[in-house]
Design a protein around this motif. Structure first.
Motif, PDB file in Angstrom:
ATOM      1  N   PHE A 281       0.882  -1.168   0.000  1.00  0.00           N
ATOM      2  CA  PHE A 281       0.000   0.000   0.000  1.00  0.00           C
ATOM      3  C   PHE A 281       0.920   1.218   0.000  1.00  0.00           C
ATOM      4  N   VAL A 282       1.598   1.426   1.100  1.00  0.00           N
ATOM      5  CA  VAL A 282       2.683   2.409   1.206  1.00  0.00           C
ATOM      6  C   VAL A 282       3.640   1.898   2.270  1.00  0.00           C
ATOM      7  N   ALA A 283       4.929   1.849   1.936  1.00  0.00           N
ATOM      8  CA  ALA A 283       5.939   1.378   2.886  1.00  0.00           C
ATOM      9  C   ALA A 283       6.676   2.559   3.503  1.00  0.00           C
ATOM     10  N   GLY A 284       5.935   3.540   4.008  1.00  0.00           N
ATOM     11  CA  GLY A 284       6.540   4.649   4.727  1.00  0.00           C
ATOM     12  C   GLY A 284       6.931   5.816   3.846  1.00  0.00           C
ATOM     13  N   THR A 285       7.583   6.791   4.469  1.00  0.00           N
ATOM     14  CA  THR A 285       8.155   7.929   3.751  1.00  0.00           C
ATOM     15  C   THR A 285       9.512   7.521   3.197  1.00  0.00           C
ATOM     16  N   ASP A 286       9.862   8.022   2.022  1.00  0.00           N
ATOM     17  CA  ASP A 286      11.163   7.744   1.418  1.00  0.00           C
ATOM     18  C   ASP A 286      12.261   8.223   2.380  1.00  0.00           C
ATOM     19  N   ILE A 287      13.046   7.286   2.901  1.00  0.00           N
ATOM     20  CA  ILE A 287      14.017   7.589   3.948  1.00  0.00           C
ATOM     21  C   ILE A 287      15.107   8.540   3.460  1.00  0.00           C
ATOM     22  N   SER A 288      15.424   8.523   2.174  1.00  0.00           N
ATOM     23  CA  SER A 288      16.486   9.395   1.666  1.00  0.00           C
ATOM     24  C   SER A 288      16.190  10.865   1.931  1.00  0.00           C
ATOM     25  N   GLN A 289      14.909  11.189   2.105  1.00  0.00           N
ATOM     26  CA  GLN A 289      14.539  12.578   2.341  1.00  0.00           C
ATOM     27  C   GLN A 289      14.942  13.062   3.737  1.00  0.00           C
ATOM     28  N   PHE A 290      15.246  12.124   4.641  1.00  0.00           N
ATOM     29  CA  PHE A 290      15.682  12.506   5.985  1.00  0.00           C
ATOM     30  C   PHE A 290      17.171  12.863   6.033  1.00  0.00           C
ATOM     31  N   ALA A 291      17.892  12.610   4.949  1.00  0.00           N
ATOM     32  CA  ALA A 291      19.334  12.820   4.951  1.00  0.00           C
ATOM     33  C   ALA A 291      19.711  14.288   5.145  1.00  0.00           C
ATOM     34  N   THR A 292      18.811  15.189   4.820  1.00  0.00           N
ATOM     35  CA  THR A 292      19.098  16.629   4.945  1.00  0.00           C
ATOM     36  C   THR A 292      18.765  17.175   6.333  1.00  0.00           C
ATOM     37  N   PHE A 293      18.168  16.358   7.201  1.00  0.00           N
ATOM     38  CA  PHE A 293      17.796  16.830   8.537  1.00  0.00           C
ATOM     39  C   PHE A 293      19.062  17.091   9.360  1.00  0.00           C
ATOM     40  N   THR A 294      19.071  18.222  10.069  1.00  0.00           N
ATOM     41  CA  THR A 294      20.240  18.566  10.880  1.00  0.00           C
ATOM     42  C   THR A 294      19.930  18.664  12.377  1.00  0.00           C
ATOM     43  N   GLY A 295      18.654  18.766  12.733  1.00  0.00           N
ATOM     44  CA  GLY A 295      18.318  18.896  14.140  1.00  0.00           C
ATOM     45  C   GLY A 295      16.856  18.641  14.409  1.00  0.00           C
ATOM     46  N   GLY A 296      16.474  18.814  15.674  1.00  0.00           N
ATOM     47  CA  GLY A 296      15.111  18.531  16.084  1.00  0.00           C
ATOM     48  C   GLY A 296      14.068  19.378  15.392  1.00  0.00           C
ATOM     49  N   GLU A 297      14.422  20.609  15.013  1.00  0.00           N
ATOM     50  CA  GLU A 297      13.458  21.475  14.354  1.00  0.00           C
ATOM     51  C   GLU A 297      13.044  20.919  12.996  1.00  0.00           C
ATOM     52  N   ASP A 298      13.940  20.206  12.325  1.00  0.00           N
ATOM     53  CA  ASP A 298      13.584  19.568  11.051  1.00  0.00           C
ATOM     54  C   ASP A 298      12.530  18.492  11.277  1.00  0.00           C
ATOM     55  N   GLY A 299      12.648  17.767  12.383  1.00  0.00           N
ATOM     56  CA  GLY A 299      11.654  16.750  12.714  1.00  0.00           C
ATOM     57  C   GLY A 299      10.303  17.367  13.006  1.00  0.00           C
ATOM     58  N   ILE A 300      10.309  18.486  13.732  1.00  0.00           N
ATOM     59  CA  ILE A 300       9.048  19.167  14.029  1.00  0.00           C
ATOM     60  C   ILE A 300       8.382  19.635  12.740  1.00  0.00           C
ATOM     61  N   ALA A 301       9.168  20.216  11.829  1.00  0.00           N
ATOM     62  CA  ALA A 301       8.619  20.700  10.563  1.00  0.00           C
ATOM     63  C   ALA A 301       8.070  19.545   9.729  1.00  0.00           C
ATOM     64  N   TYR A 302       8.791  18.432   9.709  1.00  0.00           N
ATOM     65  CA  TYR A 302       8.332  17.253   8.952  1.00  0.00           C
ATOM     66  C   TYR A 302       7.026  16.719   9.515  1.00  0.00           C
ATOM     67  N   GLU A 303       6.976  16.527  10.825  1.00  0.00           N
ATOM     68  CA  GLU A 303       5.764  15.978  11.429  1.00  0.00           C
ATOM     69  C   GLU A 303       4.587  16.947  11.297  1.00  0.00           C
ATOM     70  N   ALA A 304       4.862  18.262  11.341  1.00  0.00           N
ATOM     71  CA  ALA A 304       3.783  19.238  11.155  1.00  0.00           C
ATOM     72  C   ALA A 304       3.222  19.150   9.745  1.00  0.00           C
ATOM     73  N   LYS A 305       4.095  18.946   8.774  1.00  0.00           N
ATOM     74  CA  LYS A 305       3.637  18.813   7.385  1.00  0.00           C
ATOM     75  C   LYS A 305       2.791  17.554   7.219  1.00  0.00           C
ATOM     76  N   VAL A 306       3.275  16.450   7.766  1.00  0.00           N
ATOM     77  CA  VAL A 306       2.516  15.201   7.671  1.00  0.00           C
ATOM     78  C   VAL A 306       1.173  15.349   8.382  1.00  0.00           C
ATOM     79  N   GLN A 307       1.184  15.964   9.575  1.00  0.00           N
ATOM     80  CA  GLN A 307      -0.067  16.112  10.315  1.00  0.00           C
ATOM     81  C   GLN A 307      -1.068  16.950   9.531  1.00  0.00           C
ATOM     82  N   ARG A 308      -0.597  17.994   8.852  1.00  0.00           N
ATOM     83  CA  ARG A 308      -1.497  18.830   8.046  1.00  0.00           C
ATOM     84  C   ARG A 308      -2.196  17.994   6.975  1.00  0.00           C
ATOM     85  N   ILE A 309      -1.453  17.085   6.349  1.00  0.00           N
ATOM     86  CA  ILE A 309      -2.021  16.267   5.273  1.00  0.00           C
ATOM     87  C   ILE A 309      -2.929  15.177   5.841  1.00  0.00           C
ATOM     88  N   ILE A 310      -2.499  14.553   6.929  1.00  0.00           N
ATOM     89  CA  ILE A 310      -3.321  13.523   7.557  1.00  0.00           C
ATOM     90  C   ILE A 310      -4.613  14.130   8.088  1.00  0.00           C
TER      91      ILE A 310
END
Length: 256
Positions: A60-89
Motif C-alpha cells: 500500500f505504502v511502505a513509509g516515507t522515502d528515507i532518503s529525504q531525511f538525509a538533509t535533517f540537521t536537528g530537532g526542528e527539522d523533525g518538528i517541521a516534517y511531522e507538522a507537514k505530515v499532520q497537516r495532510i493527515i
C-alpha cells in the motif's frame, strides 16, 4: 509516469500510490498530491467516495522515502516534517465523503498513518501493518499519529507494535478492528466494488456526521508533542541511523 495517480471514476476519486519499485514509499510530492486529492474530493460535487490504494500489489505504502531525511540537521527539522505530515493527515481525516484504503502488501510507517486516517480499510491476508522505527531509524511519531494508533488499536496494542517493532498480520489487524474486511486477492476487486456500491448508496450527510463526530472525539484533548519530536529527531541515534539504514548497516544505539 506520475508517482501519484489521481483519477475520477464516476462518483469515485481514485488515488494510487505509484512507486511499486520502492514499495510506494512517499516522496514530498506524493504527500502534497494526497493533500490536493483531498481538496479535489471536497470541491467536486460529483465525487461521493475517495479510494486509496498502492500500485504493484506488494505494498500500500511502505513509509516515507528515507532518503529525504538525509538533509535533517536537528530537532526542528523533525518538528517541521511531522507538522507537514499532520497537516495532510488531518486533511484526509476531514474529507467530507467516505474514505476507503485498499491494502495489499506492506502498510508501514507513513502508510500505516494514511490508512489509519481513512474511514474504512479493506485488506488481503498477506498484508502487514506496523511502524518498526525502534529498530530502523530510531525516530518517533507525532502526537497526532500516536493518538490515531491508540484510537484504533488501544494503548496496549499500540505499545506492543511500537516497542517490539512488531509487524501485525492482516488477520491480527482485522481481529483488532483496524481492518474492516479481509478477502482473498482474487476476491478483492469484487469485494471492493461491493463496499464502494454500498457506501455510494447511503445518505452522504449521515456518513459525514458519523465520521466528523468520531474525528472530533479523537482530537478533543490532543496534547502538544513537539518536545518529544525535537528530542528524538535531534538525537545522535537518529542522525546515525539514517545513513546506516540507507547503507543497510546496523545501528549501535546509544540512547542519546
Amino acid at each position: 509516469m506520475s508517482e501519484l495517480l489521481v483519477t475520477a471514476d464516476g462518483p469515485v476519486l481514485r488515488v494510487v500510490f505509484n512507486r511499486p519499485g520502492q514499495h510506494n514509499a512517499l516522496t514530498w510530492a506524493m504527500w502534497d498530491g494526497l493533500y490536493d486529492a483531498c481538496e479535489r474530493a471536497d470541491d467536486d460535487p460529483g465525487i461521493k467516495l475517495l479510494v486509496l490504494s498502492g500500485a504493484g500489489g506488494r505494498a500500500f505504502v511502505a513509509g516515507t522515502d528515507i532518503s529525504q531525511f538525509a538533509t535533517f540537521t536537528g530537532g526542528e527539522d523533525g518538528i517541521a516534517y511531522e507538522a507537514k505530515v499532520q497537516r495532510i493527515i488531518d486533511r484526509l481525516e476531514r474529507v467530507k465523503v467516505p474514505t476507503l484504503a485498499v491494502v495489499e502488501g506492506y502498510c508501514v510507517g507513513g502508510g500505516l498513518v494514511v490508512a489509519a486516517a481513512c474511514d474504512l480499510r479493506l485488506s488481503v491476508p498477506g498484508a502487514t501493518f506496523g511502524a518498526p522505527i525502534a529498530k530502523t531509524l530510531g525516530n518517533c511519531l507525532s502526537m497526532n499519529t500516536y493518538s490515531l494508533l491508540v484510537h484504533h488499536l488501544g494503548p496496549a496494542r499500540t505499545l506492543d507494535m511500537l516497542l517490539r517493532a512488531r509487524m501485525y498480520t492482516a488477520e491480527e489487524a482485522h481481529a483488532a478492528g483496524f481492518v474492516a474486511e479481509l478477502c482473498e486477492p482474487g476476491d478483492l476487486p469484487a469485494r471492493q466494488a461491493a463496499v464502494e456500491e454500498r457506501l455510494l448508496s447511503h445518505a452522504p450527510l449521515s456518513m459525514w456526521a458519523a465520521k466528523e463526530a468520531v474525528r472530533r472525539l479523537r482530537v478533543a484533548n490532543l496534547p502538544d508533542g513537539d518536545d518529544i519530536v525535537a528530542t528524538v529527531f535531534g538525537s545522535a541515534d537518529f542522525h546515525a541511523a539514517v545513513p546506516a539504514f540507507l547503507a543497510k548497516e546496523k545501528v549501535p544505539w546509544q540512547g542519546r
